[in-house]
Design a protein around this motif. Structure first.
Motif, PDB file in Angstrom:
ATOM      1  N   GLU A   3      49.256  -1.833  36.761  1.00 20.22           N
ATOM      2  CA  GLU A   3      47.866  -2.270  36.592  1.00 20.22           C
ATOM      3  C   GLU A   3      47.043  -1.889  37.836  1.00 20.22           C
ATOM      4  O   GLU A   3      45.969  -1.301  37.727  1.00 20.22           O
ATOM      5  CB  GLU A   3      47.861  -3.789  36.388  1.00 20.22           C
ATOM      6  N   ALA A   6      46.381   1.804  38.002  1.00 20.76           N
ATOM      7  CA  ALA A   6      45.336   2.233  37.059  1.00 20.76           C
ATOM      8  C   ALA A   6      43.944   1.947  37.627  1.00 20.76           C
ATOM      9  O   ALA A   6      43.048   2.804  37.559  1.00 20.76           O
ATOM     10  CB  ALA A   6      45.523   1.525  35.720  1.00 20.76           C
ATOM     11  N   TYR A   7      43.792   0.738  38.204  1.00 19.44           N
ATOM     12  CA  TYR A   7      42.494   0.396  38.822  1.00 19.44           C
ATOM     13  C   TYR A   7      42.199   1.331  39.998  1.00 19.44           C
ATOM     14  O   TYR A   7      41.069   1.763  40.208  1.00 19.44           O
ATOM     15  CB  TYR A   7      42.499  -1.050  39.319  1.00 19.44           C
ATOM     16  N   ALA A  10      41.169   4.833  38.782  1.00 18.78           N
ATOM     17  CA  ALA A  10      39.803   4.766  38.229  1.00 18.78           C
ATOM     18  C   ALA A  10      38.790   4.644  39.369  1.00 18.78           C
ATOM     19  O   ALA A  10      37.733   5.284  39.351  1.00 18.78           O
ATOM     20  CB  ALA A  10      39.679   3.588  37.267  1.00 18.78           C
ATOM     21  N   THR A  14      35.804   7.365  40.409  1.00 19.17           N
ATOM     22  CA  THR A  14      34.387   6.987  40.545  1.00 19.17           C
ATOM     23  C   THR A  14      33.914   7.258  41.971  1.00 19.17           C
ATOM     24  O   THR A  14      32.815   7.782  42.195  1.00 19.17           O
ATOM     25  CB  THR A  14      34.204   5.485  40.223  1.00 19.17           C
ATOM     26  N   ALA A 137      48.676   4.119  32.464  1.00  9.91           N
ATOM     27  CA  ALA A 137      48.037   5.201  31.708  1.00  9.91           C
ATOM     28  C   ALA A 137      46.901   5.762  32.553  1.00  9.91           C
ATOM     29  O   ALA A 137      45.946   5.056  32.880  1.00  9.91           O
ATOM     30  CB  ALA A 137      47.492   4.662  30.389  1.00  9.91           C
ATOM     31  N   SER A 139      43.974   8.573  32.975  1.00 11.98           N
ATOM     32  CA  SER A 139      43.140   9.492  32.201  1.00 11.98           C
ATOM     33  C   SER A 139      43.123  10.879  32.846  1.00 11.98           C
ATOM     34  O   SER A 139      42.943  11.010  34.061  1.00 11.98           O
ATOM     35  CB  SER A 139      41.723   8.916  32.142  1.00 11.98           C
ATOM     36  N   GLN A 141      40.834  12.960  32.486  1.00 11.31           N
ATOM     37  CA  GLN A 141      39.469  13.179  32.991  1.00 11.31           C
ATOM     38  C   GLN A 141      39.351  12.657  34.427  1.00 11.31           C
ATOM     39  O   GLN A 141      38.722  13.292  35.274  1.00 11.31           O
ATOM     40  CB  GLN A 141      38.456  12.474  32.092  1.00 11.31           C
ATOM     41  N   HIS A 142      39.967  11.490  34.681  1.00 14.00           N
ATOM     42  CA  HIS A 142      39.926  10.941  36.043  1.00 14.00           C
ATOM     43  C   HIS A 142      40.689  11.848  37.008  1.00 14.00           C
ATOM     44  O   HIS A 142      40.241  12.095  38.131  1.00 14.00           O
ATOM     45  CB  HIS A 142      40.512   9.529  36.060  1.00 14.00           C
ATOM     46  N   ASP A 252      34.518  -1.247  44.023  1.00 17.68           N
ATOM     47  CA  ASP A 252      33.862  -1.563  42.745  1.00 17.68           C
ATOM     48  C   ASP A 252      34.905  -1.805  41.652  1.00 17.68           C
ATOM     49  O   ASP A 252      34.832  -2.795  40.912  1.00 17.68           O
ATOM     50  CB  ASP A 252      32.943  -0.388  42.367  1.00 17.68           C
ATOM     51  N   SER A 253      35.885  -0.938  41.585  1.00 21.33           N
ATOM     52  CA  SER A 253      36.924  -1.062  40.556  1.00 21.33           C
ATOM     53  C   SER A 253      37.754  -2.330  40.761  1.00 21.33           C
ATOM     54  O   SER A 253      38.019  -3.084  39.816  1.00 21.33           O
ATOM     55  CB  SER A 253      37.822   0.179  40.605  1.00 21.33           C
ATOM     56  N   ALA A 256      35.814  -5.517  39.938  1.00 28.93           N
ATOM     57  CA  ALA A 256      35.750  -5.767  38.485  1.00 28.93           C
ATOM     58  C   ALA A 256      37.075  -6.321  37.989  1.00 28.93           C
ATOM     59  O   ALA A 256      37.123  -7.159  37.088  1.00 28.93           O
ATOM     60  CB  ALA A 256      35.406  -4.469  37.759  1.00 28.93           C
ATOM     61  N   ALA A 257      38.167  -5.863  38.604  1.00 29.59           N
ATOM     62  CA  ALA A 257      39.491  -6.273  38.140  1.00 29.59           C
ATOM     63  C   ALA A 257      39.889  -7.653  38.635  1.00 29.59           C
ATOM     64  O   ALA A 257      40.363  -8.485  37.858  1.00 29.59           O
ATOM     65  CB  ALA A 257      40.517  -5.245  38.599  1.00 29.59           C
TER      66      ALA A 257
ATOM     67  N   ASP B 202      30.088   2.869  33.798  1.00 31.79           N
ATOM     68  CA  ASP B 202      31.519   3.035  34.038  1.00 31.79           C
ATOM     69  C   ASP B 202      32.290   1.831  33.479  1.00 31.79           C
ATOM     70  O   ASP B 202      32.160   0.721  33.978  1.00 31.79           O
ATOM     71  CB  ASP B 202      31.746   3.162  35.554  1.00 31.79           C
ATOM     72  N   ALA B 204      35.727   1.932  33.022  1.00 30.07           N
ATOM     73  CA  ALA B 204      37.164   2.145  33.241  1.00 30.07           C
ATOM     74  C   ALA B 204      37.870   0.828  33.592  1.00 30.07           C
ATOM     75  O   ALA B 204      38.899   0.483  32.994  1.00 30.07           O
ATOM     76  CB  ALA B 204      37.368   3.180  34.339  1.00 30.07           C
ATOM     77  N   ALA B 205      37.313   0.086  34.565  1.00 24.53           N
ATOM     78  CA  ALA B 205      37.956  -1.156  34.998  1.00 24.53           C
ATOM     79  C   ALA B 205      38.001  -2.178  33.865  1.00 24.53           C
ATOM     80  O   ALA B 205      39.005  -2.895  33.698  1.00 24.53           O
ATOM     81  CB  ALA B 205      37.212  -1.728  36.207  1.00 24.53           C
ATOM     82  N   ILE B 208      40.767  -1.212  31.461  1.00 27.24           N
ATOM     83  CA  ILE B 208      42.102  -1.519  32.009  1.00 27.24           C
ATOM     84  C   ILE B 208      42.379  -3.018  31.869  1.00 27.24           C
ATOM     85  O   ILE B 208      43.473  -3.442  31.493  1.00 27.24           O
ATOM     86  CB  ILE B 208      42.194  -1.088  33.498  1.00 27.24           C
ATOM     87  N   LYS B 209      41.354  -3.811  32.139  1.00 21.02           N
ATOM     88  CA  LYS B 209      41.503  -5.267  32.043  1.00 21.02           C
ATOM     89  C   LYS B 209      41.856  -5.669  30.608  1.00 21.02           C
ATOM     90  O   LYS B 209      42.737  -6.503  30.381  1.00 21.02           O
ATOM     91  CB  LYS B 209      40.182  -5.925  32.465  1.00 21.02           C
ATOM     92  N   LYS B 211      43.212  -3.768  28.325  1.00 24.84           N
ATOM     93  CA  LYS B 211      44.545  -3.257  27.989  1.00 24.84           C
ATOM     94  C   LYS B 211      45.631  -4.201  28.520  1.00 24.84           C
ATOM     95  O   LYS B 211      46.603  -4.505  27.822  1.00 24.84           O
ATOM     96  CB  LYS B 211      44.723  -1.858  28.579  1.00 24.84           C
ATOM     97  N   ASN B 212      45.449  -4.648  29.753  1.00 27.02           N
ATOM     98  CA  ASN B 212      46.476  -5.496  30.363  1.00 27.02           C
ATOM     99  C   ASN B 212      46.498  -6.913  29.820  1.00 27.02           C
ATOM    100  O   ASN B 212      47.404  -7.681  30.137  1.00 27.02           O
ATOM    101  CB  ASN B 212      46.288  -5.509  31.884  1.00 27.02           C
ATOM    102  N   GLN B 236      40.495   6.560  26.945  1.00 24.65           N
ATOM    103  CA  GLN B 236      41.069   7.121  28.177  1.00 24.65           C
ATOM    104  C   GLN B 236      42.222   6.271  28.700  1.00 24.65           C
ATOM    105  O   GLN B 236      43.162   6.777  29.298  1.00 24.65           O
ATOM    106  CB  GLN B 236      39.999   7.190  29.264  1.00 24.65           C
TER     107      GLN B 236
END
Lengths: 292, 378
Positions: A3, A6-7, A10, A14, A137, A139, A141-142, A252-253, A256-257, B202, B204-205, B208-209, B211-212, B236
């Motif tokens: 997890e 992945a963050y 991403a 960005t 997973a 991407s 594209q990333h 930022d990522s 958000a997580a 964006d 993406a985050a 992912i959240k 998905k998890n 993605q």
């Protein structure tokens, strides 16, 4: 772990886009000692011009991309320098900064009225599939964004530090008067800087538009975060913009997580305030002294 | 002599201008033509223009041609308030728009004070709970739609847990607040609650959240462009769980923008040109012919809004601004009386609508209607 990875990926992707835009801030700063407030719109517009070329000329994607990109570099690389920077810089940096604010509005409204107020699909040059890395997973594209952005930044670093032309550009940025005495064509070097800025914006635009979609308002967010990235990393260092971009993207990522999706926009701003208070020249920036 | 002609011409013009004005009825559309609501607003505007052209071609309303004016709110509540006030000051017969719930909430009191009917595209449940007798929806409210979605998630998708992704504006917050109690009632667990921002680029985050969270299904309640961006981000990240939503997730624009990522998306739609209703399909063809793209539900809503005004005016047999609202409240408009309404529509006393709706799925880049749901109060 998967997890977090992945963050992280991403965030780096960005951040790489922010870094490309932030380098544009530093390049313009180094050559004209001003801030290009239209930098976000510089990233927004190439994608719009590519789609416009496809629409107007019925061109295939590759030709539309060539026309759009060439038009952008010509208008907003060479044209920006000749019609905005040169006439304004004689009156000091403040009129130039204000002129870039006006340019930002003109670019945004022009894209809205001349193209579309709605978001448009932008073709992706890489597959939209994912690969598995340590269970995460990722991407493609990333991965492509990171690879291309780092490749371009690496190329830029090599060009600036490893070629005669690049060193002339550096000398011009550091002291135009001495550079001129040494026989360096200062005006041409400054022009080259603006063309490179436009080219970096094109790369960022082509990389990010398949994900963000092409829309006239995209520059607002990208411009803001790239600006924060440039300050965090150091406004007068290309490598500072790179580091700043990556930090802002990852923060930022992760915000958000692990903090809150609602407050994610606030976290980079908090970071900005902390850097301004603790290390105002930026994490990688050098202190500049000026007589006022 | 020449002077006499000039005076005569001036007098003639002065006399004929009011006559021309009397032959027209002015409608002002206050709508999101730029900003985050541009996709919805553009469809709404085009639907209105299509209806106005149709009505004017057939002689107008009670013999008067419709003069339509559009004001762009830029999806800004302050601009919306100013535009609604301007519309009223300019003597609009009714206010059309806006589409986004936030700007509606910010501006609806102005039309209410002027006692002028305002026909809007918003779906937020709270809009019609404020006792405003002049506000009328053109779409089903979230209160009507969410129980159907919860039932669908339980019975068809058979989800035990659901991730809810919503946009942090009046529309999204209203949807989130309406779906969560319905999920609880259906015995479905909330796996994760993800708030996103209007205009966010964006996702993406967020993906992912989601998905998890290992949810059995994902309920997506975002505006059109953000829906498309989220679907692309979800693809993605390799999310394979069913994506379920409302009209804004299955619209034509979302399908166009999301591309392959939209395939498999399911949900409830209030209006769709793909629904098995000939009038809808006819509207879809006319819209496509005029604008060269496929209308989403907002185009249909705009079209119906004008016909609601027409129906109410012809029902009262006169142009009475206040009377439009009085006539619409509690009415049922049948397609036999007004074909432009496209589907039998009941307008509740509070401005909510009741009519048939549909379950849909995106297959091979097209929205396919899988079931028709009856009116709540047939």
């Amino acid at each position: 772990m998967a997890e977090f990875l992945a963050y992280l990926i991403a965030g780096i992707a960005t951040g790489a886009i922010y870094a490309l835009a932030a380098i544009g801030f530093t390049l313009v700063w180094q050559t004209s000692q001003t801030i290009n407030f239209a930098q976000g719109e510089f990233v927004m517009l190439p994608a719009v011009l590519v789609l416009l070329a496809i629409k107007l000329f019925g061109a295939p994607i590759w030709l539309g991309a060539l026309i759009g990109i060439a038009a952008f570099i010509l208008i907003f690389g060479v044209g920006f320098k000749l019609t905005v920077v040169d006439p304004m810089i004689r009156h000091g940096v403040l009129p130039l900064a204000i002129a870039t604010m006006a340019l930002s509005i003109i670019m945004k409204e022009g894209a809205k009225d001349g193209f579309s107020a709605e978001a448009q699909k932008f073709p992706s040059f890489v597959p939209t599939e994912t690969i598995s890395v340590f269970g995460a997973a990722i991407s493609l594209q990333h991965v492509a964004i990171i690879a291309v952005a780092f490749g371009v930044i690496g190329l830029l670093q090599w060009f600036v530090g490893g070629t005669r032309l690049g060193r002339q550009m550096q000398a011009t940025a550091q002291n135009p008067t001495v550079a001129r005495i040494l026989g360096i064509p200062v005006e041409r070097m400054v022009l080259l800087t603006f063309v490179i800025n436009a080219a970096l914006a094109v790369v960022a635009s082509v990389l990010i538009s398949p994900i963000y979609l092409a829309k006239f308002s995209n520059g607002e967010v990208i411009g803001l975060f790239a600006f924060i990235a440039a300050i965090v990393g150091g406004f007068n260092q290309v490598r500072g913009a790179l580091v700043g971009g990556l930090i802002v993207g990852i923060v930022d990522s992760m915000a958000a997580a692990y903090i809150s999706t609602s407050y994610r926009l606030a976290v980079p701003l908090v970071l900005l305030v902390i850097v301004i208070l603790v290390k105002p020249e930026g994490l990688m920036g050098r202190k500049e002294e000026r007589r006022v | 002599m020449k002077m006499h002609w000039i005076i005569a011409a001036a007098l003639g013009t002065a006399v004929s201008l009011p006559a021309l004005a009397q032959d027209k009825v002015k409608l002002v559309d206050v709508v999101e033509l730029s900003g985050a609501g541009a996709t919805a607003g553009t469809n709404w505007k085009n639907g209105i223009d299509l209806a106005v052209a149709d009505i004017n071609a057939k002689g107008g309303i009670l013999g008067k041609q419709i003069e339509i004016v559009h004001y762009d709110t830029q999806t800004n509540p302050g601009n919306t308030r100013a535009a609604v006030q301007r519309a009223i000051d300019e003597g609009t017969y009714a206010v059309l728009g806006p589409v986004f719930s936030g700007p509606i909430g910010a501006s609806m009191q102005i039309a209410q004070r002027a006692e002028i009917a305002q026909l809007v595209g918003g779906e937020a449940a709270g809009l019609t709970k404020q006792g405003n007798q002049y506000l009328f929806r053109t779409s089903l409210s979230q209160t009507a739609a969410m129980p159907k979605i919860a039932k669908y998630l339980k019975d068809t998708v058979k989800a035990g847990s659901v991730a809810v992704v919503w946009v942090n504006n009046d529309f999204g917050k209203g949807g989130r607040d309406a779906i969560i109690p319905e999920l609880e009632k259906a015995g479905i667990k909330l796996a994760v609650d993800v708030a996103t921002e209007q205009g966010q680029a964006d996702f993406a985050a967020d993906a992912i959240k989601v998905k998890n969270s290992n949810a059995d299904a994902v309920f997506v309640y975002l505006n059109e462009e953000e829906s498309a961006r989220f679907l692309r981000a979800a693809k993605q990240q390799g999310i394979t769980k069913p994506m379920v939503g409302e009209t804004t997730l299955l619209g034509a624009k979302v399908i166009e923008l999301a591309g392959d990522a939209a395939n498999g998306v399911k949900g409830h739609v209030g209006l769709s040109i793909d629904a098995p209703i000939p009038a809808f399909q006819e509207f879809g063809k006319k819209f496509q012919a005029k604008y060269n793209y496929v209308s989403d539900h907002n185009g249909m809503k705009g079209y119906m809004a004008v016909y609601m005004v027409k129906w109410a005016t012809e029902k009262q047999k006169k142009f009475d601004k206040k009377g439009v609202a009085d006539t619409l409240r509690g009415a049922t408009i049948k397609t036999s009386e007004e074909p432009g309404i496209l589907i039998e529509t009941t307008i509740e006393k509070n401005g909510d609508l009741d009519r048939e709706s549909f379950l849909a799925e995106v297959k091979d880049g097209k929205q396919v209607i899988t079931a028709t749901l009856p009116k709540i109060n047939p």
